[in-house]
Every structure is written in structure tokens, then in C-alpha cells.
Design a protein around this motif. Structure first.
Motif, mmCIF file in Angstrom:
data_model
loop_
_atom_site.group_PDB
_atom_site.id
_atom_site.type_symbol
_atom_site.label_atom_id
_atom_site.label_comp_id
_atom_site.label_asym_id
_atom_site.label_seq_id
_atom_site.Cartn_x
_atom_site.Cartn_y
_atom_site.Cartn_z
ATOM 1 N N GLY A 1 0.814 -1.210 0.000
ATOM 2 C CA GLY A 1 0.000 0.000 0.000
ATOM 3 C C GLY A 1 0.848 1.260 0.000
ATOM 4 O O GLY A 1 0.533 2.240 -0.674
ATOM 5 N N VAL A 2 1.952 1.235 0.733
ATOM 6 C CA VAL A 2 2.854 2.389 0.774
ATOM 7 C C VAL A 2 3.674 2.463 -0.513
ATOM 8 O O VAL A 2 3.880 3.551 -1.074
ATOM 9 C CB VAL A 2 3.771 2.334 2.013
ATOM 10 N N ILE A 3 4.112 1.319 -1.007
ATOM 11 C CA ILE A 3 4.870 1.296 -2.268
ATOM 12 C C ILE A 3 4.027 1.857 -3.408
ATOM 13 O O ILE A 3 4.544 2.551 -4.284
ATOM 14 C CB ILE A 3 5.372 -0.135 -2.574
ATOM 15 N N TYR A 4 2.733 1.588 -3.383
ATOM 16 C CA TYR A 4 1.843 2.139 -4.404
ATOM 17 C C TYR A 4 1.941 3.671 -4.419
ATOM 18 O O TYR A 4 1.932 4.283 -5.484
ATOM 19 C CB TYR A 4 0.394 1.689 -4.165
ATOM 20 N N GLN A 5 2.063 4.268 -3.258
ATOM 21 C CA GLN A 5 2.181 5.724 -3.193
ATOM 22 C C GLN A 5 3.478 6.207 -3.849
ATOM 23 O O GLN A 5 3.536 7.282 -4.436
ATOM 24 C CB GLN A 5 2.110 6.229 -1.744
ATOM 25 N N LEU A 6 4.513 5.388 -3.749
ATOM 26 C CA LEU A 6 5.787 5.727 -4.402
ATOM 27 C C LEU A 6 5.683 5.610 -5.923
ATOM 28 O O LEU A 6 6.362 6.314 -6.655
ATOM 29 C CB LEU A 6 6.903 4.795 -3.918
ATOM 30 N N LYS A 7 4.851 4.706 -6.382
ATOM 31 C CA LYS A 7 4.751 4.413 -7.818
ATOM 32 C C LYS A 7 3.761 5.326 -8.546
ATOM 33 O O LYS A 7 3.668 5.252 -9.759
ATOM 34 C CB LYS A 7 4.341 2.949 -8.034
ATOM 35 N N LEU A 8 3.030 6.133 -7.813
ATOM 36 C CA LEU A 8 2.034 6.996 -8.458
ATOM 37 C C LEU A 8 2.692 7.895 -9.497
ATOM 38 O O LEU A 8 3.687 8.545 -9.233
ATOM 39 C CB LEU A 8 1.309 7.848 -7.429
ATOM 40 N N LYS A 9 2.109 7.957 -10.629
ATOM 41 C CA LYS A 9 2.552 8.876 -11.682
ATOM 42 C C LYS A 9 1.344 9.705 -12.090
ATOM 43 O O LYS A 9 0.227 9.222 -12.135
ATOM 44 C CB LYS A 9 3.069 8.102 -12.909
ATOM 45 N N THR A 10 1.566 10.958 -12.381
ATOM 46 C CA THR A 10 0.471 11.804 -12.799
ATOM 47 C C THR A 10 0.068 11.408 -14.209
ATOM 48 O O THR A 10 0.893 11.306 -15.087
ATOM 49 C CB THR A 10 0.876 13.286 -12.790
ATOM 50 N N GLU A 11 -1.215 11.137 -14.372
ATOM 51 C CA GLU A 11 -1.732 10.773 -15.689
ATOM 52 C C GLU A 11 -2.358 12.006 -16.332
ATOM 53 O O GLU A 11 -2.878 12.873 -15.638
ATOM 54 C CB GLU A 11 -2.803 9.695 -15.548
ATOM 55 N N PRO A 12 -2.342 12.071 -17.656
ATOM 56 C CA PRO A 12 -3.018 13.189 -18.314
ATOM 57 C C PRO A 12 -4.502 13.156 -17.999
ATOM 58 O O PRO A 12 -5.108 12.101 -17.955
ATOM 59 C CB PRO A 12 -2.784 12.935 -19.802
ATOM 60 N N LYS A 13 -5.077 14.302 -17.773
ATOM 61 C CA LYS A 13 -6.502 14.351 -17.390
ATOM 62 C C LYS A 13 -7.373 14.373 -18.611
ATOM 63 O O LYS A 13 -7.058 14.790 -19.634
ATOM 64 C CB LYS A 13 -6.742 15.574 -16.545
#
Length: 130
Positions: A118-130
Motif C-alpha cells: 500500500g505504501v509502495i503504491y504511493q511511491l509508484k504513483l505517476k500523474t496521468e493526463p486528465k
């Protein structure tokens, strides 16, 4: 200092789901003898998922938290191995048996790995085009 990006709308929904699940995990722990420890662990992961929707969390905080969770999981790893070597794998879903400490150790190991993911997911977040 590198920070995790603010998540996209889809990622925010996933974070809200993770927040809810980890809150449920936390509340379920309250009936355990060591429930306060596990309640705190799962609640911190839940809050990490929630806060990530509104504020950038520095990567070093997320990495430190992940290392802490996985470091604690290492203490339960030998019990997890003991469980893998048993024939009756369904026991993990039953009640705690005091002459089989690997059952609780396996549950705790798996819980810590899930929390770390769950915490690693926060590290992997990338901003996606809206």
C-alpha cells in the motif's frame, strides 16, 4: 527533495479504496492481544493513502515507512516458511492455535507485506493526463 506526485482522479479513487480497506484492517485488529500495535500500523498506512490524495508526501518518508514495514516482516518470515511447509494450508483461516505459532506469524507477515505494498503504491504513483 523528491516528492511523490499528486495522483490523477483514477489514482485518487484507488487511494480512497485503499484508505477504506486499511481502516477496516485496523478496526478488525482491535480484538487481538497486540491489537493496538496492528491498529496503529494499518491506520498509518490508511492515512498515508488518504493524505497522498491531497498533499505530496516526500519519497524518503514513504521509503522509510516501507523499510520499517518490510523490516518488521522479516521477523515473521521464518514462521511464514514454517507455514509453507505444512500440509494443511486452510489452518490460516481458522482460530489461533497456541501450539502452531506459525499461523499468527504468517498472518502478520502477510499483513505487513500488504501494508508495505500500500505504501509502495504511493511511491509508484505517476500523474496521468486528465
Amino acid at each position: 527533495m523528491k516528492t511523490s506526485p499528486i495522483p490523477s482522479k483514477r489514482q485518487k479513487v484507488i487511494n480512497y479504496i485503499l484508505f477504506f480497506l486499511f481502516v477496516v484492517f485496523a478496526v478488525v485488529q482491535l480484538n487481538d492481544p497486540d491489537g493496538l500495535l496492528w491498529f496503529t500500523i494499518y491506520l498509518l498506512v490508511a492515512l498515508t493513502c488518504l493524505i497522498s490524495n491531497f498533499k505530496r508526501i516526500p519519497n524518503y518518508v514513504l521509503i522509510f515507512f516501507t523499510i520499517g514495514l518490510l523490516g518488521y516482516a522479516v521477523f515473521h518470515f521464518s514462521l511464514f516458511i514454517d507455514y509453507l511447509q505444512t500440509e494443511n494450508k486452510e489452518e490460516i483461516f481458522g482460530e489461533m492455535v497456541y501450539d502452531k505459532p506459525y499461523l499468527e506469524g504468517t498472518r502478520e507477515f502477510i499483513g505487513l507485506v500488504i501494508a508495505a505494498l500500500g505504501v509502495i503504491y504511493q511511491l509508484k504513483l505517476k500523474t496521468e493526463p486528465k
